[in-house]
Design a protein around this motif. Sequence first.
Motif, PDB file in Angstrom:
ATOM      1  N   GLU A  29      -4.249  -3.443  -8.064  1.00 31.39           N
ATOM      2  CA  GLU A  29      -3.918  -4.870  -8.043  1.00 31.39           C
ATOM      3  C   GLU A  29      -4.536  -5.546  -6.819  1.00 31.39           C
ATOM      4  OE1 GLU A  29       0.071  -7.502  -7.195  1.00 31.39           O
ATOM      5  OE2 GLU A  29       0.260  -5.759  -8.536  1.00 31.39           O
ATOM      6  N   TRP A  30      -4.426  -4.889  -5.675  1.00 27.38           N
ATOM      7  CA  TRP A  30      -5.014  -5.450  -4.446  1.00 27.38           C
ATOM      8  C   TRP A  30      -6.535  -5.558  -4.595  1.00 27.38           C
ATOM      9  CZ3 TRP A  30      -2.653  -6.425   0.539  1.00 27.38           C
ATOM     10  CH2 TRP A  30      -3.573  -6.743   1.552  1.00 27.38           C
ATOM     11  N   ARG A  67      -8.690  -9.055  -4.474  1.00 21.98           N
ATOM     12  CA  ARG A  67      -9.645  -9.279  -3.380  1.00 21.98           C
ATOM     13  C   ARG A  67     -11.097  -9.196  -3.836  1.00 21.98           C
ATOM     14  NH1 ARG A  67      -7.253  -9.551   1.740  1.00 21.98           N
ATOM     15  NH2 ARG A  67      -5.067 -10.086   1.375  1.00 21.98           N
ATOM     16  N   GLY A  68     -11.309  -8.887  -5.077  1.00 21.72           N
ATOM     17  CA  GLY A  68     -12.683  -8.854  -5.592  1.00 21.72           C
ATOM     18  C   GLY A  68     -13.496  -7.688  -5.083  1.00 21.72           C
ATOM     19  N   TYR A  69     -12.866  -6.530  -4.928  1.00 21.85           N
ATOM     20  CA  TYR A  69     -13.611  -5.345  -4.520  1.00 21.85           C
ATOM     21  C   TYR A  69     -14.674  -5.010  -5.571  1.00 21.85           C
ATOM     22  CZ  TYR A  69     -10.118  -4.063  -0.928  1.00 21.85           C
ATOM     23  OH  TYR A  69      -9.297  -4.017   0.167  1.00 21.85           O
ATOM     24  N   ASN A 101     -16.911  -1.811  -1.762  1.00 17.99           N
ATOM     25  CA  ASN A 101     -17.157  -2.946  -0.870  1.00 17.99           C
ATOM     26  C   ASN A 101     -15.850  -3.709  -0.647  1.00 17.99           C
ATOM     27  OD1 ASN A 101     -17.962  -5.329   0.397  1.00 17.99           O
ATOM     28  ND2 ASN A 101     -19.897  -5.416  -0.713  1.00 17.99           N
ATOM     29  N   VAL A 102     -15.308  -3.621   0.582  1.00 15.68           N
ATOM     30  CA  VAL A 102     -14.031  -4.267   0.908  1.00 15.68           C
ATOM     31  C   VAL A 102     -14.232  -5.429   1.872  1.00 15.68           C
ATOM     32  CG1 VAL A 102     -12.746  -2.128   0.504  1.00 15.68           C
ATOM     33  CG2 VAL A 102     -13.563  -2.646   2.813  1.00 15.68           C
ATOM     34  N   LYS A 130       3.414  -4.232  -4.091  1.00 10.09           N
ATOM     35  CA  LYS A 130       2.007  -3.859  -4.088  1.00 10.09           C
ATOM     36  C   LYS A 130       1.161  -4.828  -3.266  1.00 10.09           C
ATOM     37  CE  LYS A 130       2.058  -1.339  -8.450  1.00 10.09           C
ATOM     38  NZ  LYS A 130       1.453  -1.174  -9.789  1.00 10.09           N
ATOM     39  N   SER A 131       1.755  -5.947  -2.877  1.00  9.58           N
ATOM     40  CA  SER A 131       1.031  -6.903  -2.043  1.00  9.58           C
ATOM     41  C   SER A 131       1.288  -6.662  -0.557  1.00  9.58           C
ATOM     42  CB  SER A 131       1.444  -8.335  -2.403  1.00  9.58           C
ATOM     43  OG  SER A 131       2.846  -8.518  -2.196  1.00  9.58           O
TER      44      SER A 131
END
Length: 463
Positions: free
Chosen positions: A229-230, A234-236, A252-253, A188-189
């Motif tokens: 998980e991503w 990444r704090g989306y 917000n990506v 998943k990474s």
Amino acid sequence: MVASEGGKPLIWIKNNHVSLTDHYYEYLQSPAVAAVLCILIGPLLYSLAQQTFRRPRSPVKRKQDLYRLGLSKRSNLDEQSRPPSETSDARVKALFTYPIKSCRGIELAASEVGATGLKYDRLFTFAQLVSSPDESRQPRSRKQAVNHDWKHEWRFITQREFPRLALLRTELWVPSRKSQDPMKKRKKSSWAGNGGCVAVRFPLEPGFNPFGLRTETMTFRVPLMPSSEWARNRGYSRETMTIWKDQASAINVTNDIPPDTLEKLKSFLGVSNTLGLFRVDDRNRRAVTRSLPKDRPEESYSVGFGDAFPLHILSLASVRAIAKDLPDKSKDRGRLDAKRFRANIYLDGVPAYEEDEWKKVHIGRCIKRISDQRSFEETDGEYHVACRTARCTLPNVDQDSGVRDANEPYTALGKTRKVDKGAYPHPCLGMQMIPLFQQGLLRVGDEVKVVETGEHSYEKMFG
């Protein structure tokens, strides 16, 4: 003899031993002079060699089970200014998807089509954070006016305000068939585990850049279908973004862009406010509310970050007609680049402006559920031609240089293409479409079958 010192000749004319050319040749062979030339010219030659022979590194490693989607060499629009033979049928000449709104598109040989348009089209958009006085909260006194409450909102940006967006090159890297093997567990990474990625490149030039030799290519990547998980790592965040009159839900990506790269991108585009990158929120897409098919009142339609409709179709003959209307002094007269109009589907074999009268067309193939059954059938892809495309000044931007012309082709369009009272005072070129199916396929070369024609009346976005 040219000169002498102490009665001895330094340089003799050619007939007497040494020529002037030989003298300078001997002078340049001096070790001191050679050293000076190496110091002065060496870095310049090295930079030139680097720019000439060094190919940009691929933003994605091939071993990551991805492959690059799209045409990479010859374009189907290379000969767009040449009219087709009179006997040719209406066919798809070229296909383009635009992963990031207003950035450079990707030309395809074929594309999946869904209810919201071509796959990956306008999946992302840049936006800037804009601050303005909050009119709903008026200050109680003149003293409090200086501390007036402010509201902050994300607003999408396009080439209308920032023409250098045209210079942001996008690449689509999607999972290979090997990586889609159900027996193979994907991390998943990894990029493949997140649906692939869109890679973005832009040139960075320092303030002093003689001959363009110090230009650097900046690159960043964003996953196409990020896992939970991503997104968490990444704090989306889910935020509201203004796109025209809509208050759209968006992801917000921006954290996927390294901070130093983001600052360089802001400088490159000329954006002074906070800049962000947003992905479509698949669970909360914007509704299409205008020019809907009247024979399907029970159905609803949605769009990603496209202006208002899922698809834009345009005939090359219409572009050639506008090119002839450009003034004699215009460098684009007779050879206006159709890519300025940023259509998804470019057509050939269609007389100029004939698409204005289309109401329903069949292009390519689609899969539909058989009524009252659980099975499916393959049939022609059916599209509702919703309305004409009202034009702004965005086509004035040269898509190769990122430079906006002050007048053309918008002025030429204004003289001949104010053909829809509903869109007035805007000129129109091309048509907006809605797919009437959930899953389909388009290919270059597909025939266009006109099923229904009629009059169009543009419904304004703003009342």
